[in-house]
Scaffold this motif. Structure first.
Motif, PDB file in Angstrom:
ATOM      1  N   ASN A 344       0.683  -1.659  -0.079  1.00 44.91           N
ATOM      2  CA  ASN A 344       0.037  -0.189  -0.147  1.00 44.91           C
ATOM      3  C   ASN A 344       1.128   1.027  -0.127  1.00 44.91           C
ATOM      4  O   ASN A 344       0.630   2.088   0.439  1.00 44.91           O
ATOM      5  N   TYR A 345       1.676   1.521  -0.768  1.00 45.17           N
ATOM      6  CA  TYR A 345       2.338   2.908  -1.401  1.00 45.17           C
ATOM      7  C   TYR A 345       3.090   2.703  -2.657  1.00 45.17           C
ATOM      8  O   TYR A 345       3.398   1.815  -3.198  1.00 45.17           O
ATOM      9  N   GLY A 346       3.064   4.567  -2.585  1.00 46.60           N
ATOM     10  CA  GLY A 346       3.850   4.440  -4.331  1.00 46.60           C
ATOM     11  C   GLY A 346       4.710   5.348  -3.754  1.00 46.60           C
ATOM     12  O   GLY A 346       4.492   6.480  -3.245  1.00 46.60           O
ATOM     13  N   LEU A 347       5.574   5.748  -5.258  1.00 45.96           N
ATOM     14  CA  LEU A 347       6.368   6.668  -5.228  1.00 45.96           C
ATOM     15  C   LEU A 347       6.336   7.135  -6.877  1.00 45.96           C
ATOM     16  O   LEU A 347       6.690   6.500  -7.957  1.00 45.96           O
ATOM     17  N   ILE A 348       6.712   8.431  -7.028  1.00 49.75           N
ATOM     18  CA  ILE A 348       6.922   9.019  -8.401  1.00 49.75           C
ATOM     19  C   ILE A 348       8.010  10.233  -7.896  1.00 49.75           C
ATOM     20  O   ILE A 348       8.176  11.161  -6.905  1.00 49.75           O
ATOM     21  N   LEU A 349       8.926  10.164  -8.833  1.00 56.86           N
ATOM     22  CA  LEU A 349      10.269  11.168  -8.968  1.00 56.86           C
ATOM     23  C   LEU A 349      11.137  10.905 -10.257  1.00 56.86           C
ATOM     24  O   LEU A 349      10.805  10.532 -10.755  1.00 56.86           O
TER      25      LEU A 349
END
Length: 496
Positions: A344-349
């Motif tokens: 249950n997590y996400g990342l945009i970089l």
């Protein structure tokens, strides 16, 4: 999780807003996540200090809460990115096409095993190898079997764009010309057997979607984006160029040419903002739409163990569980989106530099943030104690040894201690650095590189016997460590 690599972009942003963060009250501990946000800010600012990256734009999602922020300056006096900044998202565009194909499969408009020639006008006897045709699944998984990645004219235009030859010139190459060129391509391997990354497959998928829906790919895509309230996401060339399109910088540090939409745009011509990408990330993590499950299921496993879904890279790991990701690389911007539904997590970089050093810093920052998100609500103890490690090293080490026993609250990684040790070395505090490296070796005794760092600390302190001892331990654990091998030889000559 496997290392990730990436990219994308080009033009400019001037306005500057206060960074925003979205908050929901269903996270385990609001105060803990606020602390995590500070860690993320520190990681980003530490990355900027290395001088290889001009600006950073990032967003994270954990357990229903999101946080996004901007750092650095686009270039000199251009200010930092903000919510109005538009980014070329390059190959991340492909997963939007993949979602639309998944929708078409669910609606029984197409099937994964369909011969793509069923949707092309004209005869294409060349689009098979020894009786095996190219299918929809092959387009989705980069397994077309082409001898060359792209038809020759398309390939030349692609390269000319990267050289800036179309900055002020229109591209004279149509979909019809592409389809004619397609009749000349040669297959030298069976479709579905070899992975060769390309953008031809996604462009063909966009064309096929036009046929089955009897509408333009632009309209089909725009309808999907509107359903997600992504009103600032669009195909290059389909709107007037935004004055907020970020400037990207290439390997030489000069302004990179802008991406141009050669065909239908599914291969890498989308532009978006960070808030819109956050909406897409939340859709992936919160929606029950069946196209999500369909678009992220494994369709192909290559010889190196990498898996592909509907243009997503998919896999699973011990801590993350199932995850999927996509990177984008334009001539001036590097980007990535990561979705971990099981954890249950996400990342945009996103960064607006594409040099080798910038890429390394981007990947390292990604890894640091992602590692914290996996563990949350457990906190990174080294990050928590960082100021004490720098200002009161002995006290921090004592606190670390006491608190790390509370494994339900804290975790630690060798890399974070290593970063602090080398900061102390740069400040000419070698003895304190050695104390940190010794802590690191006691905590991570199976890691060959912790002994390499301790060896360097002792070497700088001219304790050559201790340095040799630790370099030998490092090399014994990893015989490919050429740095340790070189120092072993060098120290032995000193001790002769």
């Amino acid at each position: 999780m496997k290392n990730i690599l990436l990219c994308l972009i080009s033009f400019i942003i001037i306005s500057c807003q206060t960074p925003k963060s979205e908050k929901k009250e269903n996270i385990n501990s609001q105060s803990d996540f606020t602390k995590q946000e500070r860690f993320i800010d520190n990681y980003a600012n530490e990355t900027l200090k290395k001088g290889n990256v001009n600006s950073i734009s990032l967003a994270v999602y954990k357990n229903g809460e999101t946080y996004h922020n901007y750092y650095g300056k686009i270039k000199e006096n251009l200010g930092k990115p903000n919510d109005n900044t538009h980014f070329e998202i390059a190959s991340i565009s492909k997963v939007f096409a993949g979602s639309l194909v998944a929708k078409a499969v669910i609606e029984r408009k197409i099937q994964l095993d369909d011969d793509i020639r069923n949707f092309l006008k004209g005869d294409y006897p060349n689009l098979e190898f020894e009786g095996t045709p190219i299918t929809i699944k092959n387009l989705l998984t980069h397994t077309l079997g082409f001898k060359e990645r792209r038809p020759p004219k398309l390939d030349k235009i692609w390269k000319d764009i990267s050289e800036g030859k179309y900055e002020n010139n229109s591209i004279e190459y149509s979909v019809d010309e592409f389809l004619e060129e397609l009749k000349t391509v040669e297959l030298d391997k069976k479709p579905g057997t070899f992975y060769t990354y390309n953008s031809v497959g996604s462009e063909l998928l966009a064309y096929i979607l036009e046929q089955v829906y009897n509408d333009s790919f632009e309209n089909i895509l725009e309808s999907f984006l509107k359903s997600l309230d992504m009103n600032d996401t669009y195909l290059e060339g389909c709107r007037e160029e935004s004055k907020f399109l970020i400037t990207g910088y290439n390997e030489k540090g000069i302004q990179a040419p802008k991406t141009r939409n050669i065909l239908l745009g599914a291969g890498g011509a989308m532009i978006s903002t960070l808030p819109d990408l956050v909406k897409f990330m939340k859709f992936q993590l919160e929606s029950e739409d069946p196209l999500i499950k369909e678009s992220t299921k494994e369709l192909y496993l290559d010889r190196e163990g990498d898996k592909t879904g509907y243009l997503w890279d998919v896999d699973s790991a011990e801590e993350e569980g199932f995850y999927y990701k996509k990177t984008g690389t334009s001539d001036g911007v590097q980007s990535v989106i990561l979705i971990c539904p099981d954890a249950n997590y996400g990342l945009i970089l996103i960064v607006n530099n594409t040099s080798e050093k910038a890429f390394y810093d981007w990947a390292t920052l990604y890894d640091r943030i992602e590692s914290d998100l996996i563990k949350f609500p457990r906190m990174n103890l080294v990050s928590t104690l960082k100021n004490d490690f720098i200002e009161k090293t002995d006290k921090a080490i004592a606190t670390y040894k006491s608190e790390i026993m509370n494994s339900s609250t804290y975790y630690a990684k060798a890399r974070d201690l290593n970063v602090i040790g080398y900061q102390l070395i740069r400040e000419n505090r070698v003895e304190d650095a050695i104390k940190v490296f010794e802590l690191m070796t006691s905590e991570f005794s199976d890691n060959p590189y912790v002994y390499d760092s301790l060896g360097e600390g002792y070497f700088k302190n001219e304790n050559y016997k201790k340095a040799l001892e630790n370099y030998e331990k490092s090399f014994a654990l990893d015989s490919t460590n050429t740095n340790a091998k070189e120092y072993i030889s060098r120290i032995r000559k000193i001790l002769e």
